[in-house]
Motif scaffolding. Structure first.
Motif, PDB file in Angstrom:
ATOM      1  N   ALA A 231       0.833  -1.205   0.000  1.00 35.99           N
ATOM      2  CA  ALA A 231       0.000   0.000   0.000  1.00 35.99           C
ATOM      3  C   ALA A 231       0.872   1.261   0.000  1.00 35.99           C
ATOM      4  CB  ALA A 231      -0.933  -0.017   1.209  1.00 35.99           C
ATOM      5  N   GLN A 232       1.967   1.219   0.750  1.00 37.06           N
ATOM      6  CA  GLN A 232       2.858   2.380   0.791  1.00 37.06           C
ATOM      7  C   GLN A 232       3.544   2.610  -0.555  1.00 37.06           C
ATOM      8  OE1 GLN A 232       5.551   1.730   4.048  1.00 37.06           O
ATOM      9  NE2 GLN A 232       3.945   1.910   5.626  1.00 37.06           N
ATOM     10  N   ALA A 233       3.762   1.527  -1.288  1.00 37.37           N
ATOM     11  CA  ALA A 233       4.437   1.648  -2.587  1.00 37.37           C
ATOM     12  C   ALA A 233       3.525   2.253  -3.652  1.00 37.37           C
ATOM     13  CB  ALA A 233       4.936   0.285  -3.041  1.00 37.37           C
ATOM     14  N   PHE A 234       2.200   2.238  -3.411  1.00 35.08           N
ATOM     15  CA  PHE A 234       1.233   2.783  -4.375  1.00 35.08           C
ATOM     16  C   PHE A 234       0.316   3.775  -3.666  1.00 35.08           C
ATOM     17  CE2 PHE A 234       2.533  -1.283  -6.069  1.00 35.08           C
ATOM     18  CZ  PHE A 234       2.700  -1.058  -7.421  1.00 35.08           C
ATOM     19  N   PRO A 235       0.843   4.875  -3.200  1.00 38.27           N
ATOM     20  CA  PRO A 235       0.034   5.824  -2.408  1.00 38.27           C
ATOM     21  C   PRO A 235      -1.080   6.486  -3.214  1.00 38.27           C
ATOM     22  CG  PRO A 235       2.160   6.786  -2.964  1.00 38.27           C
ATOM     23  CD  PRO A 235       2.247   5.353  -3.351  1.00 38.27           C
ATOM     24  N   SER A 236      -0.937   6.608  -4.486  1.00 37.04           N
ATOM     25  CA  SER A 236      -1.952   7.293  -5.292  1.00 37.04           C
ATOM     26  C   SER A 236      -2.960   6.336  -5.921  1.00 37.04           C
ATOM     27  CB  SER A 236      -1.275   8.111  -6.410  1.00 37.04           C
ATOM     28  OG  SER A 236      -0.537   7.244  -7.265  1.00 37.04           O
ATOM     29  N   PHE A 237      -2.812   5.034  -5.697  1.00 35.30           N
ATOM     30  CA  PHE A 237      -3.719   4.069  -6.317  1.00 35.30           C
ATOM     31  C   PHE A 237      -5.051   4.033  -5.602  1.00 35.30           C
ATOM     32  CE2 PHE A 237      -5.394  -0.332  -6.490  1.00 35.30           C
ATOM     33  CZ  PHE A 237      -5.679  -0.386  -7.842  1.00 35.30           C
ATOM     34  N   ASN A 238      -6.144   4.192  -6.363  1.00 26.58           N
ATOM     35  CA  ASN A 238      -7.500   4.109  -5.816  1.00 26.58           C
ATOM     36  C   ASN A 238      -8.325   3.243  -6.749  1.00 26.58           C
ATOM     37  OD1 ASN A 238     -10.093   4.378  -4.837  1.00 26.58           O
ATOM     38  ND2 ASN A 238      -9.925   6.600  -4.480  1.00 26.58           N
ATOM     39  N   PRO A 239      -8.667   2.021  -6.334  1.00 30.54           N
ATOM     40  CA  PRO A 239      -9.396   1.114  -7.226  1.00 30.54           C
ATOM     41  C   PRO A 239     -10.826   1.555  -7.519  1.00 30.54           C
ATOM     42  CG  PRO A 239      -9.256   0.168  -5.017  1.00 30.54           C
ATOM     43  CD  PRO A 239      -8.404   1.404  -5.014  1.00 30.54           C
ATOM     44  N   ARG A 240     -11.341   2.518  -6.762  1.00 37.80           N
ATOM     45  CA  ARG A 240     -12.705   2.984  -6.963  1.00 37.80           C
ATOM     46  C   ARG A 240     -12.815   4.146  -7.930  1.00 37.80           C
ATOM     47  NH1 ARG A 240     -11.656   0.929  -2.488  1.00 37.80           N
ATOM     48  NH2 ARG A 240     -10.602   2.770  -1.674  1.00 37.80           N
ATOM     49  N   GLN A 241     -11.673   4.566  -8.454  1.00 33.51           N
ATOM     50  CA  GLN A 241     -11.675   5.596  -9.479  1.00 33.51           C
ATOM     51  C   GLN A 241     -11.630   4.945 -10.856  1.00 33.51           C
ATOM     52  OE1 GLN A 241      -8.318   8.089  -8.621  1.00 33.51           O
ATOM     53  NE2 GLN A 241      -9.448   9.335  -7.123  1.00 33.51           N
ATOM     54  N   SER A 242     -12.455   5.443 -11.737  1.00 30.13           N
ATOM     55  CA  SER A 242     -12.512   4.849 -13.077  1.00 30.13           C
ATOM     56  C   SER A 242     -11.348   5.336 -13.915  1.00 30.13           C
ATOM     57  CB  SER A 242     -13.837   5.246 -13.746  1.00 30.13           C
ATOM     58  OG  SER A 242     -13.968   6.649 -13.819  1.00 30.13           O
TER      59      SER A 242
END
Length: 320
Positions: free
Chosen positions: A309-320
């Protein structure tokens, strides 16, 4: 007992073809003698088969509706028989240990036999039986088998009951066991022809043929379309992200290696040319990737997810 075929199937006269088929399948599952505990299961199943044989055929249904609307014109017929021959249609596949394997979806797996005894055809044959010979009608069935048979072939015994005419030209049900050799390389939907194994002829007429359509069992992992095979292939998140090389078992039982493309996605298809059913024109093997997320059960595994999770701080699976 029901007065007509519609009441037998529990449907209205304006029922669609799909509604007729659904009603038949529901009743077949309930009253087929192999699975039913009802005391009158065999008699009910015979009536259900006759009703479906008539109402699922557009021409027979049209004639039957006319007879219902004009009963005075058919007073000489046996009302209990409802214009047709009560056909007992129970099908089994003999397994290697001699036991019988139950089938669901009876009409789908072994087809409907005995259409030649429906109403008018039989009356015509009786009227002409002293002067004419008749070739027996061809019969059609379908047999569902394991996918591995497509690669190796097999010989299976099937036991079935089909209508025939006795020495007096009267309809009866004949039980027979046939040995069916299924060659390797058959596409789903292809047919095997068994010469002379259909409905018996009359007055010296030749017997019809039996055509068996081969279908392959569908599973959660595989399905077959013609000679093409679609197989779900489970992979890990790191195999998908990094594009690693993996080994997997193909439908023919062989171990193959596959290079997963980097950043692969669930649902992505990879085609392996000519790795489907080995027909004259070989089918394709389509691997449908399915990324499996491992459960974090130990402290070490949970820490690994935290680091991820720390390696992908900007990842949001709920954003299209």
């Amino acid at each position: 007992m029901p007065d007509n075929h519609y009441q037998t199937l529990g449907i209205a006269r304006d029922a669609s073809a799909d509604q007729i088929k659904k009603a038949y399948r529901k009743l077949a599952r309930k009253y087929h003698p192999d699975v039913s505990k009802e005391a009158d299961a065999e008699a009910r199943m015979q009536a259900i088969n006759v009703a479906y044989d008539t109402l699922s055929d557009a021409e027979k249904k049209k004639q039957y509706d006319f007879e219902l609307d004009h009963p005075q014109g058919y007073a000489g017929f046996n009302a209990g028989n409802q214009g047709g021959f009560d056909q007992s249609q129970f099908y089994h596949q003999s397994t290697s240990d001699g036991q019988h394997a139950d089938f669901s979806g009876f009409e789908d797996l072994f087809g409907r036999f005995g259409q030649g005894f429906g109403g008018g055809d039989y009356q015509y044959q009786r009227a002409n039986r002293q002067t004419k010979s008749f070739r027996g009608e061809d019969q059609h069935a379908s047999l569902e088998v394991d996918l591995e048979i497509a690669f190796h072939g097999a010989t299976q015994n099937i036991t079935l009951q089909i209508p025939s005419l006795n020495a007096h030209g009267e309809p009866e049900v004949q039980r027979k066991t046939l040995q069916v050799k299924i060659p390797a390389g058959m596409k789903s939907g292809q047919q095997i022809r068994l010469s002379g194994q259909g409905q018996a002829g009359y007055n010296g007429g030749a017997a019809g043929d039996l055509y068996i359509e081969i279908l392959y069992k569908q599973t959660e992992q595989t399905r077959v379309e013609g000679a093409d095979i679609f197989q779900q292939l489970n992979i890990s998140p790191w195999e998908a992200a990094l594009g690693q090389k993996i080994a997997f078992t193909s439908p023919d039982g062989k171990t193959l290696e596959l290079q997963i493309p980097k950043n692969a996605r669930t649902g992505q298809q990879l085609r392996l040319k000519d790795k489907g059913i080995p027909n004259k024109t070989p089918g394709q093997l389509y691997l449908i990737l399915n990324i499996v997320i491992p459960a974090a059960q130990t402290e070490q595994e949970q820490q690994a997810y935290a680091a991820f999770a720390q390696a992908f701080p900007s990842f949001n699976p709920r954003q299209s």
